[in-house]
Write a protein that holds these residues in place. Structure first.
Motif, PDB file in Angstrom:
ATOM      1  N   GLY A  51      -8.828   7.356  19.466  1.00 19.54           N
ATOM      2  CA  GLY A  51      -8.022   8.230  18.630  1.00 19.54           C
ATOM      3  C   GLY A  51      -6.657   7.637  18.333  1.00 19.54           C
ATOM      4  N   ALA A  52      -6.038   7.040  19.354  1.00 19.91           N
ATOM      5  CA  ALA A  52      -4.717   6.439  19.164  1.00 19.91           C
ATOM      6  C   ALA A  52      -4.768   5.294  18.157  1.00 19.91           C
ATOM      7  CB  ALA A  52      -4.170   5.948  20.495  1.00 19.91           C
ATOM      8  N   VAL A  53      -5.807   4.471  18.249  1.00 17.83           N
ATOM      9  CA  VAL A  53      -5.926   3.336  17.333  1.00 17.83           C
ATOM     10  C   VAL A  53      -6.211   3.804  15.911  1.00 17.83           C
ATOM     11  CG1 VAL A  53      -7.297   1.312  16.762  1.00 17.83           C
ATOM     12  CG2 VAL A  53      -6.596   1.713  19.117  1.00 17.83           C
ATOM     13  N   LEU A  54      -7.119   4.779  15.770  1.00 21.02           N
ATOM     14  CA  LEU A  54      -7.402   5.315  14.446  1.00 21.02           C
ATOM     15  C   LEU A  54      -6.155   5.951  13.838  1.00 21.02           C
ATOM     16  CD1 LEU A  54     -10.918   6.962  14.913  1.00 21.02           C
ATOM     17  CD2 LEU A  54     -10.364   4.981  13.487  1.00 21.02           C
ATOM     18  N   GLY A  55      -5.421   6.689  14.670  1.00 21.09           N
ATOM     19  CA  GLY A  55      -4.195   7.318  14.197  1.00 21.09           C
ATOM     20  C   GLY A  55      -3.162   6.291  13.777  1.00 21.09           C
ATOM     21  N   PHE A  56      -3.028   5.234  14.564  1.00 19.77           N
ATOM     22  CA  PHE A  56      -2.067   4.172  14.227  1.00 19.77           C
ATOM     23  C   PHE A  56      -2.443   3.508  12.909  1.00 19.77           C
ATOM     24  CE2 PHE A  56      -0.741  -0.263  14.293  1.00 19.77           C
ATOM     25  CZ  PHE A  56       0.615  -0.145  14.572  1.00 19.77           C
ATOM     26  N   ALA A  57      -3.730   3.202  12.751  1.00 24.09           N
ATOM     27  CA  ALA A  57      -4.176   2.545  11.521  1.00 24.09           C
ATOM     28  C   ALA A  57      -3.953   3.449  10.308  1.00 24.09           C
ATOM     29  CB  ALA A  57      -5.651   2.165  11.640  1.00 24.09           C
ATOM     30  N   LYS A  58      -4.223   4.739  10.461  1.00 25.60           N
ATOM     31  CA  LYS A  58      -4.003   5.678   9.365  1.00 25.60           C
ATOM     32  C   LYS A  58      -2.519   5.798   9.042  1.00 25.60           C
ATOM     33  CE  LYS A  58      -4.556   9.093   6.455  1.00 25.60           C
ATOM     34  NZ  LYS A  58      -5.030   8.819   5.088  1.00 25.60           N
ATOM     35  N   ALA A  59      -1.689   5.881  10.086  1.00 20.50           N
ATOM     36  CA  ALA A  59      -0.241   5.983   9.883  1.00 20.50           C
ATOM     37  C   ALA A  59       0.306   4.729   9.210  1.00 20.50           C
ATOM     38  CB  ALA A  59       0.457   6.219  11.221  1.00 20.50           C
ATOM     39  N   LEU A  60      -0.261   3.584   9.547  1.00 17.13           N
ATOM     40  CA  LEU A  60       0.188   2.321   8.974  1.00 17.13           C
ATOM     41  C   LEU A  60      -0.060   2.272   7.468  1.00 17.13           C
ATOM     42  CD1 LEU A  60       1.414  -0.329  10.135  1.00 17.13           C
ATOM     43  CD2 LEU A  60      -0.907  -1.252  10.157  1.00 17.13           C
ATOM     44  N   GLY A  61      -1.141   2.910   7.024  1.00 23.64           N
ATOM     45  CA  GLY A  61      -1.478   2.857   5.607  1.00 23.64           C
ATOM     46  C   GLY A  61      -1.159   4.116   4.830  1.00 23.64           C
ATOM     47  N   GLU A  62      -0.452   5.060   5.432  1.00 26.79           N
ATOM     48  CA  GLU A  62      -0.163   6.325   4.762  1.00 26.79           C
ATOM     49  C   GLU A  62       0.704   6.101   3.520  1.00 26.79           C
ATOM     50  OE1 GLU A  62       0.877   9.840   3.227  1.00 26.79           O
ATOM     51  OE2 GLU A  62      -0.896   9.288   4.363  1.00 26.79           O
ATOM     52  N   PHE A  63       0.376   6.841   2.449  1.00 34.98           N
ATOM     53  CA  PHE A  63       1.095   6.669   1.185  1.00 34.98           C
ATOM     54  C   PHE A  63       1.528   7.990   0.557  1.00 34.98           C
ATOM     55  CE2 PHE A  63       1.036   6.462  -3.468  1.00 34.98           C
ATOM     56  CZ  PHE A  63       1.993   5.482  -3.679  1.00 34.98           C
ATOM     57  N   GLY A  64       0.551   8.841   0.196  1.00 38.74           N
ATOM     58  CA  GLY A  64       0.843  10.003  -0.642  1.00 38.74           C
ATOM     59  C   GLY A  64       1.841  10.977  -0.053  1.00 38.74           C
ATOM     60  N   ALA A  65       1.620  11.402   1.196  1.00 39.33           N
ATOM     61  CA  ALA A  65       2.528  12.367   1.821  1.00 39.33           C
ATOM     62  C   ALA A  65       3.899  11.748   2.039  1.00 39.33           C
ATOM     63  CB  ALA A  65       1.940  12.852   3.144  1.00 39.33           C
ATOM     64  N   THR A  66       3.923  10.458   2.364  1.00 36.37           N
ATOM     65  CA  THR A  66       5.195   9.787   2.645  1.00 36.37           C
ATOM     66  C   THR A  66       6.068   9.700   1.399  1.00 36.37           C
ATOM     67  OG1 THR A  66       4.127   8.461   4.362  1.00 36.37           O
ATOM     68  CG2 THR A  66       6.237   7.681   3.542  1.00 36.37           C
ATOM     69  N   ILE A  67       5.501   9.241   0.292  1.00 38.40           N
ATOM     70  CA  ILE A  67       6.310   9.062  -0.913  1.00 38.40           C
ATOM     71  C   ILE A  67       6.768  10.413  -1.475  1.00 38.40           C
ATOM     72  CG2 ILE A  67       4.433   9.087  -2.622  1.00 38.40           C
ATOM     73  CD1 ILE A  67       5.863   6.715  -3.974  1.00 38.40           C
ATOM     74  N   THR A  68       5.979  11.466  -1.241  1.00 33.83           N
ATOM     75  CA  THR A  68       6.377  12.797  -1.708  1.00 33.83           C
ATOM     76  C   THR A  68       7.487  13.378  -0.845  1.00 33.83           C
ATOM     77  OG1 THR A  68       4.103  13.182  -2.448  1.00 33.83           O
ATOM     78  CG2 THR A  68       5.528  15.103  -2.263  1.00 33.83           C
ATOM     79  N   PHE A  69       7.414  13.140   0.450  1.00 31.17           N
ATOM     80  CA  PHE A  69       8.364  13.739   1.388  1.00 31.17           C
ATOM     81  C   PHE A  69       9.675  12.968   1.467  1.00 31.17           C
ATOM     82  CE2 PHE A  69       9.234  14.568   6.146  1.00 31.17           C
ATOM     83  CZ  PHE A  69      10.142  15.567   5.838  1.00 31.17           C
TER      84      PHE A  69
END
Length: 229
Positions: A150-168
């Motif tokens: 879970g930690a690795v999947l979460g890290f990988a997802k956080a590393l590639g996050e785009f939509g919520a980040t650019i909006t916020f």
């Protein structure tokens, strides 16, 4: 690789790591509730946990802006109590990444907890071990592969996050411009293809490295820590 690109990579790693570390304890608590407890509203909680996966990321980012922005109720509270500002800061990027990664943290941890042999826990309790000792010596070690996954999947997802980040928190170089946002900006420039390609390759290597590390550590844990990978 230029100094600017190196700074983008370091910022992305910092954001992803902070998002994972802060989301992990809450994800474990929620996974424990879903795996071990029956209560009214359990289905609703599961639906809420899954929301970031099914909602448009822009909607999630806008919700974070309303709640944690400078005029949002939680944003004002966090600034007044802890002096912590999220809007247009790297901390906001970490918050957005953590929210988007949260479902990917919860699911493998929940499955791992559900797979733990309850008989082993009961046997330890019968021998006089306190509940916290049973958790630390029986439950947690058996659930560790799921926790790590879970930690690795979460890290990988956080590393590639785009939509919520650019909006916020927008796309601010040096402050909130993570790998995915930098790649997006570079692709809008006629001369940015080469730099964008370099960052894409780095993104792939980081994500692949994280998954391989998870697989290796999971095998090591399952083999009792004897060092054979």
């Amino acid at each position: 690789m230029t100094e600017t690109e190196a700074a983008i990579i370091l910022l992305s790693a910092k954001v992803a790591l902070a998002a994972t570390l802060f989301a992990l304890p809450l994800a474990f608590a929620v996974a424990w509730l879903l795996a071990r407890r029956c209560f009214v509203g359990k289905g609703l909680l599961q639906a809420i946990v899954t929301l970031p996966l099914v909602l448009p990321p822009v909607a999630t980012g806008y919700g974070l802006l309303l709640l944690f922005g400078t005029q949002g109720p939680l944003g004002r509270l966090m600034e007044a109590v802890f002096g912590l500002t999220f809007a247009f800061r790297w901390t906001g990027a970490a918050l957005a990444a953590g929210v988007m990664a949260f479902p990917l943290l919860v699911r493998p941890i929940r499955l791992s907890l559900e797979a733990v042999d309850r008989g082993l826990e009961e046997a330890a309790a019968t021998l006089g071990a306190r509940r916290i000792i049973v958790f630390l010596t029986v439950t947690l070690p058996l659930a560790l592969p799921g926790l790590l996954a879970g930690a690795v999947l979460g890290f990988a997802k956080a590393l590639g996050e785009f939509g919520a980040t650019i909006t916020f928190v927008s796309n601010i170089p040096g402050q909130t411009q993570t790998l995915s946002l930098a790649i997006y900006s570079l692709l809008q420039s006629p001369t940015g293809d080469a730099a964008a390609l370099r960052l894409i390759v780095v993104s792939i290597l980081l994500a692949l490295g994280a998954v391989l590390l998870s697989e290796w550590a999971g095998r090591l844990i399952r083999r009792g820590g004897d060092g054979r990978a």
